[in-house]
Design a protein around this motif. Structure first.
Motif, PDB file in Angstrom:
ATOM      1  N   ALA A  88       0.839  -1.194   0.000  1.00  0.00           N
ATOM      2  CA  ALA A  88       0.000   0.000   0.000  1.00  0.00           C
ATOM      3  C   ALA A  88       0.873   1.242   0.000  1.00  0.00           C
ATOM      4  CB  ALA A  88      -0.930   0.006   1.217  1.00  0.00           C
ATOM      5  N   THR A  89       0.368   2.296  -0.633  1.00  0.00           N
ATOM      6  CA  THR A  89       1.077   3.569  -0.672  1.00  0.00           C
ATOM      7  C   THR A  89       0.127   4.695  -0.287  1.00  0.00           C
ATOM      8  OG1 THR A  89       0.603   3.763  -3.054  1.00  0.00           O
ATOM      9  CG2 THR A  89       2.741   2.849  -2.419  1.00  0.00           C
ATOM     10  N   GLY A  90       0.665   5.685   0.397  1.00  0.00           N
ATOM     11  CA  GLY A  90      -0.097   6.881   0.756  1.00  0.00           C
ATOM     12  C   GLY A  90       0.528   8.098   0.106  1.00  0.00           C
ATOM     13  N   SER A  91      -0.314   9.030  -0.323  1.00  0.00           N
ATOM     14  CA  SER A  91       0.178  10.123  -1.158  1.00  0.00           C
ATOM     15  C   SER A  91      -0.347  11.476  -0.701  1.00  0.00           C
ATOM     16  CB  SER A  91      -0.232   9.868  -2.613  1.00  0.00           C
ATOM     17  OG  SER A  91      -0.003  10.989  -3.440  1.00  0.00           O
ATOM     18  N   ALA A  92       0.317  12.510  -1.212  1.00  0.00           N
ATOM     19  CA  ALA A  92      -0.153  13.871  -0.992  1.00  0.00           C
ATOM     20  C   ALA A  92      -1.467  14.135  -1.712  1.00  0.00           C
ATOM     21  CB  ALA A  92       0.905  14.872  -1.460  1.00  0.00           C
ATOM     22  N   ASP A  93      -1.921  13.216  -2.573  1.00  0.00           N
ATOM     23  CA  ASP A  93      -3.222  13.375  -3.235  1.00  0.00           C
ATOM     24  C   ASP A  93      -4.381  12.898  -2.357  1.00  0.00           C
ATOM     25  OD1 ASP A  93      -3.152  10.597  -3.327  1.00  0.00           O
ATOM     26  OD2 ASP A  93      -2.888  10.454  -5.484  1.00  0.00           O
ATOM     27  N   HIS A  94      -4.090  12.611  -1.071  1.00  0.00           N
ATOM     28  CA  HIS A  94      -5.091  12.253  -0.044  1.00  0.00           C
ATOM     29  C   HIS A  94      -5.547  10.802  -0.125  1.00  0.00           C
ATOM     30  CE1 HIS A  94      -6.533  16.753  -0.542  1.00  0.00           C
ATOM     31  NE2 HIS A  94      -5.220  16.642  -0.324  1.00  0.00           N
ATOM     32  N   THR A  95      -5.011  10.004  -1.032  1.00  0.00           N
ATOM     33  CA  THR A  95      -5.498   8.639  -1.218  1.00  0.00           C
ATOM     34  C   THR A  95      -4.488   7.604  -0.729  1.00  0.00           C
ATOM     35  OG1 THR A  95      -4.607   8.338  -3.453  1.00  0.00           O
ATOM     36  CG2 THR A  95      -6.786   9.361  -3.259  1.00  0.00           C
ATOM     37  N   ILE A  96      -5.015   6.406  -0.473  1.00  0.00           N
ATOM     38  CA  ILE A  96      -4.210   5.212  -0.222  1.00  0.00           C
ATOM     39  C   ILE A  96      -4.499   4.248  -1.360  1.00  0.00           C
ATOM     40  CG2 ILE A  96      -3.781   3.278   1.335  1.00  0.00           C
ATOM     41  CD1 ILE A  96      -4.966   5.071   3.586  1.00  0.00           C
ATOM     42  N   LYS A  97      -3.457   3.755  -2.002  1.00  0.00           N
ATOM     43  CA  LYS A  97      -3.636   2.806  -3.096  1.00  0.00           C
ATOM     44  C   LYS A  97      -2.989   1.472  -2.731  1.00  0.00           C
ATOM     45  CE  LYS A  97      -4.033   6.221  -6.834  1.00  0.00           C
ATOM     46  NZ  LYS A  97      -5.423   5.899  -7.225  1.00  0.00           N
ATOM     47  N   THR A 111     -10.245   6.059   0.010  1.00  0.00           N
ATOM     48  CA  THR A 111     -10.379   7.497   0.241  1.00  0.00           C
ATOM     49  C   THR A 111     -11.014   7.719   1.608  1.00  0.00           C
ATOM     50  OG1 THR A 111     -12.528   7.543  -0.872  1.00  0.00           O
ATOM     51  CG2 THR A 111     -10.584   8.021  -2.212  1.00  0.00           C
ATOM     52  N   GLY A 112     -10.586   8.771   2.273  1.00  0.00           N
ATOM     53  CA  GLY A 112     -11.082   9.063   3.612  1.00  0.00           C
ATOM     54  C   GLY A 112     -10.312  10.195   4.251  1.00  0.00           C
ATOM     55  N   HIS A 113      -9.036  10.266   3.969  1.00  0.00           N
ATOM     56  CA  HIS A 113      -8.232  11.399   4.431  1.00  0.00           C
ATOM     57  C   HIS A 113      -8.526  12.617   3.548  1.00  0.00           C
ATOM     58  CE1 HIS A 113      -5.654   9.492   7.464  1.00  0.00           C
ATOM     59  NE2 HIS A 113      -5.640   8.419   6.686  1.00  0.00           N
ATOM     60  N   ILE A 114      -8.456  13.786   4.154  1.00  0.00           N
ATOM     61  CA  ILE A 114      -8.703  15.017   3.399  1.00  0.00           C
ATOM     62  C   ILE A 114      -7.421  15.810   3.174  1.00  0.00           C
ATOM     63  CG2 ILE A 114     -11.099  15.182   4.152  1.00  0.00           C
ATOM     64  CD1 ILE A 114     -10.222  17.290   6.192  1.00  0.00           C
ATOM     65  N   MET A 115      -6.298  15.276   3.633  1.00  0.00           N
ATOM     66  CA  MET A 115      -4.981  15.838   3.341  1.00  0.00           C
ATOM     67  C   MET A 115      -4.019  14.675   3.099  1.00  0.00           C
ATOM     68  SD  MET A 115      -4.785  19.055   6.042  1.00  0.00           S
ATOM     69  CE  MET A 115      -3.335  19.773   5.249  1.00  0.00           C
ATOM     70  N   GLY A 116      -2.759  14.980   2.867  1.00  0.00           N
ATOM     71  CA  GLY A 116      -1.785  13.964   2.506  1.00  0.00           C
ATOM     72  C   GLY A 116      -1.646  12.863   3.539  1.00  0.00           C
ATOM     73  N   VAL A 117      -1.418  11.627   3.046  1.00  0.00           N
ATOM     74  CA  VAL A 117      -1.240  10.454   3.914  1.00  0.00           C
ATOM     75  C   VAL A 117       0.252  10.273   4.146  1.00  0.00           C
ATOM     76  CG1 VAL A 117      -1.671   7.997   4.192  1.00  0.00           C
ATOM     77  CG2 VAL A 117      -3.323   9.416   2.949  1.00  0.00           C
ATOM     78  N   ARG A 118       0.692  10.407   5.400  1.00  0.00           N
ATOM     79  CA  ARG A 118       2.114  10.432   5.716  1.00  0.00           C
ATOM     80  C   ARG A 118       2.664   9.120   6.258  1.00  0.00           C
ATOM     81  NH1 ARG A 118       4.346  15.692   6.160  1.00  0.00           N
ATOM     82  NH2 ARG A 118       6.251  14.581   6.717  1.00  0.00           N
ATOM     83  N   ALA A 119       1.806   8.208   6.739  1.00  0.00           N
ATOM     84  CA  ALA A 119       2.310   6.969   7.331  1.00  0.00           C
ATOM     85  C   ALA A 119       1.299   5.852   7.154  1.00  0.00           C
ATOM     86  CB  ALA A 119       2.615   7.175   8.813  1.00  0.00           C
ATOM     87  N   LEU A 120       1.809   4.624   6.924  1.00  0.00           N
ATOM     88  CA  LEU A 120       0.988   3.429   6.757  1.00  0.00           C
ATOM     89  C   LEU A 120       1.661   2.253   7.447  1.00  0.00           C
ATOM     90  CD1 LEU A 120       0.179   3.576   2.927  1.00  0.00           C
ATOM     91  CD2 LEU A 120      -1.456   4.007   4.766  1.00  0.00           C
ATOM     92  N   GLU A 121       0.851   1.352   7.990  1.00  0.00           N
ATOM     93  CA  GLU A 121       1.379   0.084   8.496  1.00  0.00           C
ATOM     94  C   GLU A 121       0.261  -0.946   8.513  1.00  0.00           C
ATOM     95  OE1 GLU A 121       4.028  -1.789  12.165  1.00  0.00           O
ATOM     96  OE2 GLU A 121       3.962   0.382  11.832  1.00  0.00           O
ATOM     97  N   VAL A 122       0.601  -2.170   8.090  1.00  0.00           N
ATOM     98  CA  VAL A 122      -0.336  -3.287   8.107  1.00  0.00           C
ATOM     99  C   VAL A 122      -0.021  -4.172   9.309  1.00  0.00           C
ATOM    100  CG1 VAL A 122      -1.260  -5.255   6.836  1.00  0.00           C
ATOM    101  CG2 VAL A 122      -0.456  -3.255   5.592  1.00  0.00           C
TER     102      VAL A 122
END
Length: 362
Positions: A88-97, A111-122
């Motif tokens: 998974a990747t998080g971006s300044a476009d507010h999405t997680i792919k 989609t759910g964040h309204i600003m950039g996604v800075r951290a992810l962990e599974v």
């Protein structure tokens, strides 16, 4: 609140067996590492052993295998799921792919964040993906229904980093408000608010033994925290610039911290300074990743990929990323990274909005 935990113990034979199993489980035929010549030098590992695989992964050159595009902003966070099937990747476009690891094809956009996604962990114990963003929110995603099932509210500004405790149902987050917040995953309640840093916290990591939390801040310090007591037990002031990344070794009592001038290695639990990784010149390091073979990767803000032998702290290979067509030279920065579970693929998230997949050269 009482916590029970014990040290991680793994013998040399156990580690060798674990690496061998990981290789057989996750290695793809097209990326398999070639064997050494029939007559290796006396100081090289015997052919066919897991130690040999580690030797090759450390000292072979690395090359670009694939470029994945789809985000419309900087790729700021990346994580690989425990079964090595997707990332998974998080971006300044507010999405997680969510992407297929083998093919690089897009599986899902969250989609759910309204600003950039800075951290992810599974999580490797629950079917959950955790994300943190510049919108002050921390979210828990159910990977079976692909929706948010919990929000963790409390941060006063953007959240830059998160880490899951390896044995407890505890989530640790940190960011621009200069505090480390410890959450009960199930109840969403704050267990601790750890105060002490005097600048935004760029990176936080958890481990199962004391000190259970390590954080690096823009105030140029690294702090070690006692989770049970909820207090700082050590402040490291060796850095002279903002600490952009900290990384705990998964099986050794050591960790690394990086600023714009150096990458430092520390011995736990006393946080004894072990030295600097030997680089060709000072550069801003945004991200650190460690493979199962103790190959350390450092991604630079100038687009440089540096590979180090973790034990000798020597650089073994260096290369440069190239921005995708249509980008400018200033968009060559490497912002995040992760090895896959086999250690033979490296994923980098970059300022040109791409994800790049790297592997050992033929």
């Amino acid at each position: 609140m009482n916590f029970e935990y014990g040290p991680w113990e793994e013998t040399g034979l156990g580690k060798s067996t674990r690496l061998s199993v990981l290789r057989r489980t996750y290695a793809k035929p097209e990326l398999a590492v070639k064997t050494l010549p029939a007559a290796p030098k006396s100081n090289e590992p015997a052919e066919g052993t897991s130690a040999q695989v580690g030797f090759l992964a450390k000292h072979d050159s690395w090359k670009l295998l694939r470029v994945i595009t789809g985000h419309e902003g900087w790729v700021q966070s990346i994580c690989v799921e425990p079964d090595n099937q997707w990332f998974a990747t998080g971006s300044a476009d507010h999405t997680i792919k969510v992407w297929d690891l083998a093919s690089g094809k897009l599986r899902l956009t969250l989609t759910g964040h309204i600003m950039g996604v800075r951290a992810l962990e599974v999580s490797d114990r629950m079917p959950y993906l955790f994300s943190a963003g510049e919108d002050k929110t921390v979210k828990c995603w159910d990977l079976e229904s692909n929706r948010v099932v919990r929000d963790y509210h409390g941060h006063l500004s953007g959240v830059y980093s998160l880490s899951l405790h390896p044995t407890l149902n505890v989530l640790v987050t940190a960011g621009r408000d200069s505090v480390v917040r410890v959450w009960d995953i199930r109840t969403r309640h704050e267990i601790h608010v750890l105060q002490g840093h005097r600048g935004p916290i760029n990176s936080v990591q958890c481990q199962a033994v004391d000190p259970q939390i390590v954080s690096g801040s823009q105030d140029s310090t690294v702090r070690l925290w006692d989770l049970a007591a909820g207090k700082c037990v050590e402040t490291l002031t060796h850095h002279t610039k903002s600490v952009r990344s900290v990384l705990i070794h998964p099986t050794e009592f050591t960790f690394m911290s990086a600023d714009r001038d150096a990458i430092k290695k520390w011995q736990l639990p006393a946080a004894a300074f072990m030295g600097d990784f030997k680089a060709d010149k000072p550069r801003i390091t945004n991200t650190l990743s460690l493979s199962v073979d103790d190959l350390l990767f450092a991604g630079g803000d100038d687009g440089t990929l540096n590979f180090y032998d973790y034990n000798t702290m020597e650089m073994v290979f260096q290369t440069q990323t190239t921005p995708v067509p249509g980008s400018i030279a200033e968009e060559s920065g490497i912002l995040c990274s992760s090895f896959d579970k086999s250690g033979i693929r490296l994923l980098t998230g970059e300022a040109d909005k791409s994800i790049k997949v790297w592997g050992p050269a033929d």
